[in-house]
Design an enzyme around this catalytic site. Structure first.
Site, PDB file in Angstrom:
ATOM      1  N   GLU A 125      33.004   3.097 -28.300  1.00 23.27           N
ATOM      2  CA  GLU A 125      32.695   4.480 -28.666  1.00 23.27           C
ATOM      3  C   GLU A 125      31.731   4.525 -29.855  1.00 23.27           C
ATOM      4  O   GLU A 125      31.416   5.598 -30.351  1.00 23.27           O
ATOM      5  CB  GLU A 125      33.985   5.222 -29.026  1.00 23.27           C
ATOM      6  CG  GLU A 125      34.888   5.516 -27.843  1.00 23.27           C
ATOM      7  CD  GLU A 125      34.341   6.650 -26.979  1.00 23.27           C
ATOM      8  OE1 GLU A 125      33.974   7.695 -27.522  1.00 23.27           O
ATOM      9  OE2 GLU A 125      34.267   6.447 -25.754  1.00 23.27           O
TER      10      GLU A 125
ATOM     11  N   LYS B   7      37.666   4.820 -16.925  1.00 24.13           N
ATOM     12  CA  LYS B   7      37.683   6.204 -17.406  1.00 24.13           C
ATOM     13  C   LYS B   7      36.820   7.084 -16.507  1.00 24.13           C
ATOM     14  O   LYS B   7      35.653   6.777 -16.275  1.00 24.13           O
ATOM     15  CB  LYS B   7      37.166   6.268 -18.850  1.00 24.13           C
ATOM     16  CG  LYS B   7      38.033   5.529 -19.847  1.00 24.13           C
ATOM     17  CD  LYS B   7      37.611   5.792 -21.285  1.00 24.13           C
ATOM     18  CE  LYS B   7      36.217   5.342 -21.585  1.00 24.13           C
ATOM     19  NZ  LYS B   7      35.847   5.515 -22.997  1.00 24.13           N
TER      20      LYS B   7
END
Length: 388
Positions: free
Chosen positions: A244, A142
């Site tokens: 996350e 990412k």
């Protein structure tokens, strides 16, 4: 120098690391340079002294240019990425060039996005110099920067060709920043590897006197936690969303703080908010909630001091509303997608197998006040341990 392989988007990427391994690291970079027509070093100005011997040693091997940046959330923008790419083109970069990101997570993300966009993708090399980068952010494909609405809202996926780190670089990070930068490892223990809690505590205790040994243990916690998830979910859209954990409120307070709170510190507070939400919803036991506060206390966080002067509550709500996990599951406008735990090491998953739960925004804000408000419990995490 040690070598491990990390699965990143269908490729086994070499991760080279050790202590005082500069010559070995230069040789590895020279292998890449031997097949590239130029290297663009994107370097945090604060670590220029670490970069200089590397660039000097490579200067006779390949055309090389350095682009120094001031690392910080306010600089993590598309404008910076454009500046990097324009600089590369001006210097004659081609499809056969490579971008090298040397610094913390912010530098790696900016360099990574620039590499992904330049000629629709050139090679990327990560040289992480902070614990957040070395143990977490470079173990990902990412690449993203911030928009006015929030963190990491503009980006793509781009795998590095090589990751290399001299752990001695990390020992130059001030001890307080080093500790808060290890919040991602605390997250890995609480969300994925509860069996490594003792190892985490031991490594944190050893940091002052045996830093290299401690850092090797911490790197293992990062690599071992992430590798199975990156193998099965390389773009972190399904089960790997577990990483996350703590980032919903963490990203929001980091963004709203306008640079006064670093990423690790924000994620640490964000984990406590997530734990309080999980407990309020009847999922997380008091013992596991206390375990969160105990582990986070090891990071010796400064008080969050989340009074009205630091965090505009409406801006915090607005930022939570743009969280980049929206769209993975249905959320009403007054709900926020969060990673929650039913117990330490076990996430609550939805019908698709994603570890996400829609949570009422006001419950998230209430948990924030519990953790960080002027009269909340979180001003000194140790005080929470053992409370009812």
């Amino acid at each position: 120098m040690l070598e491990r392989h990390v699965p990143l988007d269908g490729r086994d990427v070499r991760y080279l690391y050790g202590a005082d391994c500069g010559p070995d690291l230069v040789r590895a970079l020279a292998e890449v340079a031997g097949t590239a027509d130029s290297l663009i070093f994107v370097v945090d100005r604060n670590v220029a002294a670490h970069a200089e011997p590397i660039t000097r040693a490579l200067a006779d091997t390949v055309a090389l240019a350095t682009f120094e940046i001031d690392a910080g959330e306010r600089q993590k923008t598309l404008t910076l990425v454009e500046d990097i790419v324009e600089h590369a083109i001006t210097l004659g970069a081609t499809k056969n060039s490579a971008v090298v990101g040397m610094g913390g997570g912010m530098v790696g993300n900016a360099a990574g996005l620039a590499a992904a966009l330049l000629y629709r993708g050139v090679r990327l090399i990560h040289l992480p110099t902070t614990p957040v980068a070395a143990f977490d952010s470079v173990l990902s494909v990412k690449q993203a920067v911030n928009l006015r609405g929030g963190k990491n809202l503009c980006g793509t996926y781009h795998a590095p060709s090589l990751i290399a780190c001299d752990l001695r670089w990390l020992t130059s990070v001030p001890h307080g920043e080093l500790l808060t930068g290890l919040a991602e490892m605390a997250k890995n223990v609480l969300a994925v590897l509860p069996q490594r809690e003792e190892a985490l505590g031991r490594a944190l205790r050893e940091l002052p006197d045996q830093p290299i040994q401690a850092l090797l243990e911490l790197l293992d916690i990062g690599r071992i936690a992430k590798t199975p998830y990156l193998d099965s979910d390389p773009r972190e859209r399904h089960e790997a969303l577990i990483f996350e954990y703590g980032h919903t409120m963490g990203h929001a307070v980091e963004f709203v703080s306008a640079g006064t709170m670093n990423h690790g510190e924000a994620v640490a507070w964000g984990m406590l908010v997530a734990a309080e939400v999980s407990h309020a919803l009847g999922h997380l036991s008091v013992d596991d909630l206390d375990r969160h506060y105990r582990v986070v206390s090891w990071l010796q966080l400064p008080p969050v001091a989340a009074g009205p002067g630091r965090f505009d509550r409406q801006l915090l709500r607005d930022t939570l509303a743009t969280d980049n996990k929206r769209g993975y599951l249905r959320c009403r406008r007054d709900e926020v997608p969060m990673v929650l735990l039913s117990s330490v090491g076990k996430a609550i998953v939805d019908s698709s197998g994603r570890p996400l739960v829609p949570v009422p925004l006001e419950l998230v804000m209430t948990a924030f006040e519990t953790v960080a408000g002027p009269s909340g419990r979180g001003l000194a995490p140790l005080e929470r341990v053992g409370s009812a």
